[in-house]
Scaffold this motif. Sequence first.
Motif, PDB file in Angstrom:
ATOM      1  N   TYR A  96      15.620  27.528  17.558  1.00 47.51           N
ATOM      2  CA  TYR A  96      15.059  28.435  18.874  1.00 47.51           C
ATOM      3  C   TYR A  96      15.751  30.036  19.015  1.00 47.51           C
ATOM      4  CZ  TYR A  96      14.086  28.568  23.907  1.00 47.51           C
ATOM      5  OH  TYR A  96      13.395  29.427  25.253  1.00 47.51           O
ATOM      6  N   GLN A  97      15.571  30.642  19.165  1.00 49.72           N
ATOM      7  CA  GLN A  97      16.991  31.608  18.841  1.00 49.72           C
ATOM      8  C   GLN A  97      15.756  32.534  20.634  1.00 49.72           C
ATOM      9  OE1 GLN A  97      15.730  33.288  15.819  1.00 49.72           O
ATOM     10  NE2 GLN A  97      17.012  32.425  14.626  1.00 49.72           N
ATOM     11  N   PRO A  98      16.394  32.211  21.631  1.00 46.00           N
ATOM     12  CA  PRO A  98      15.738  33.262  22.922  1.00 46.00           C
ATOM     13  C   PRO A  98      16.870  34.785  22.865  1.00 46.00           C
ATOM     14  CG  PRO A  98      17.920  31.267  23.390  1.00 46.00           C
ATOM     15  CD  PRO A  98      17.178  30.997  21.871  1.00 46.00           C
ATOM     16  N   VAL A 101      13.353  22.265  23.781  1.00 50.16           N
ATOM     17  CA  VAL A 101      14.240  22.399  23.098  1.00 50.16           C
ATOM     18  C   VAL A 101      15.738  21.371  23.138  1.00 50.16           C
ATOM     19  CG1 VAL A 101      15.914  24.682  22.912  1.00 50.16           C
ATOM     20  CG2 VAL A 101      13.432  24.604  24.085  1.00 50.16           C
ATOM     21  N   THR A 102      16.406  20.998  22.126  1.00 48.87           N
ATOM     22  CA  THR A 102      17.299  20.243  21.857  1.00 48.87           C
ATOM     23  C   THR A 102      18.339  20.766  20.481  1.00 48.87           C
ATOM     24  OG1 THR A 102      18.298  18.728  21.708  1.00 48.87           O
ATOM     25  CG2 THR A 102      16.453  18.792  20.666  1.00 48.87           C
ATOM     26  N   ASP A 103      19.337  20.717  20.591  1.00 49.88           N
ATOM     27  CA  ASP A 103      20.398  20.042  19.901  1.00 49.88           C
ATOM     28  C   ASP A 103      20.632  19.241  19.143  1.00 49.88           C
ATOM     29  OD1 ASP A 103      22.091  19.770  21.592  1.00 49.88           O
ATOM     30  OD2 ASP A 103      23.385  21.387  21.407  1.00 49.88           O
ATOM     31  N   CYS A 152      20.231  24.641  18.419  1.00 42.39           N
ATOM     32  CA  CYS A 152      18.620  24.681  18.482  1.00 42.39           C
ATOM     33  C   CYS A 152      17.313  24.522  17.342  1.00 42.39           C
ATOM     34  CB  CYS A 152      18.385  25.058  20.052  1.00 42.39           C
ATOM     35  SG  CYS A 152      19.775  24.089  21.292  1.00 42.39           S
ATOM     36  N   ASP A 155      21.364  34.325  26.538  1.00 34.04           N
ATOM     37  CA  ASP A 155      22.452  32.900  26.162  1.00 34.04           C
ATOM     38  C   ASP A 155      21.880  32.624  25.072  1.00 34.04           C
ATOM     39  OD1 ASP A 155      22.942  32.814  29.007  1.00 34.04           O
ATOM     40  OD2 ASP A 155      20.842  31.241  29.460  1.00 34.04           O
ATOM     41  N   ARG A 157      24.890  29.478  24.626  1.00 33.19           N
ATOM     42  CA  ARG A 157      24.159  28.166  24.511  1.00 33.19           C
ATOM     43  C   ARG A 157      23.098  27.726  23.529  1.00 33.19           C
ATOM     44  NH1 ARG A 157      20.151  27.209  29.960  1.00 33.19           N
ATOM     45  NH2 ARG A 157      20.326  24.764  30.143  1.00 33.19           N
ATOM     46  N   TYR A 158      22.454  27.787  23.024  1.00 37.33           N
ATOM     47  CA  TYR A 158      20.568  27.952  22.883  1.00 37.33           C
ATOM     48  C   TYR A 158      21.209  27.506  21.058  1.00 37.33           C
ATOM     49  CZ  TYR A 158      18.117  27.763  26.324  1.00 37.33           C
ATOM     50  OH  TYR A 158      18.399  27.197  27.824  1.00 37.33           O
ATOM     51  N   ALA A 184      13.305  24.131  18.505  1.00 37.67           N
ATOM     52  CA  ALA A 184      11.468  24.148  19.188  1.00 37.67           C
ATOM     53  C   ALA A 184      11.293  23.281  18.916  1.00 37.67           C
ATOM     54  CB  ALA A 184      12.311  25.188  19.829  1.00 37.67           C
ATOM     55  N   GLU A 193      16.037  20.085  27.125  1.00 36.86           N
ATOM     56  CA  GLU A 193      15.465  21.198  28.201  1.00 36.86           C
ATOM     57  C   GLU A 193      14.439  20.391  27.574  1.00 36.86           C
ATOM     58  OE1 GLU A 193      15.303  25.996  29.221  1.00 36.86           O
ATOM     59  OE2 GLU A 193      17.615  24.835  28.297  1.00 36.86           O
TER      60      GLU A 193
END
Length: 110
Positions: free
Chosen positions: A44-46, A73-75, A56, A49, A52-53, A58, A3
Amino acid sequence: MLEIIEIGKNEHGRELTIRELIKKLEEHPLDPDFEQNGNFIFPYQPIRDAKRYAGCKAFFGDFAMISCRFFIVTDEKVLIEELIIAIKRNQERIDYGRLRDLQMNGRVSH
């Protein structure tokens, strides 16, 4: 999952590709101010979701001498490794070290 929330533009006004961003990391020093905000790389910890992350990373920062902010942002493990290596190498640059000294101490150490 990849993302790209934000990424700089090239001289033609088109968003950079990841490869072009990595090339810029090889050529231009990052802005050391971003060390205060996760040091360019963080899990990344939104708030929403979270599943979903999961897993991931960031990548967030900008360059010192050019405007090219990025927030990715990617995994994808290979991409994570490539970006980590490119950022770490950038932080090992002499010009990055001088900028960091200036920002932290107000002067460059020799």
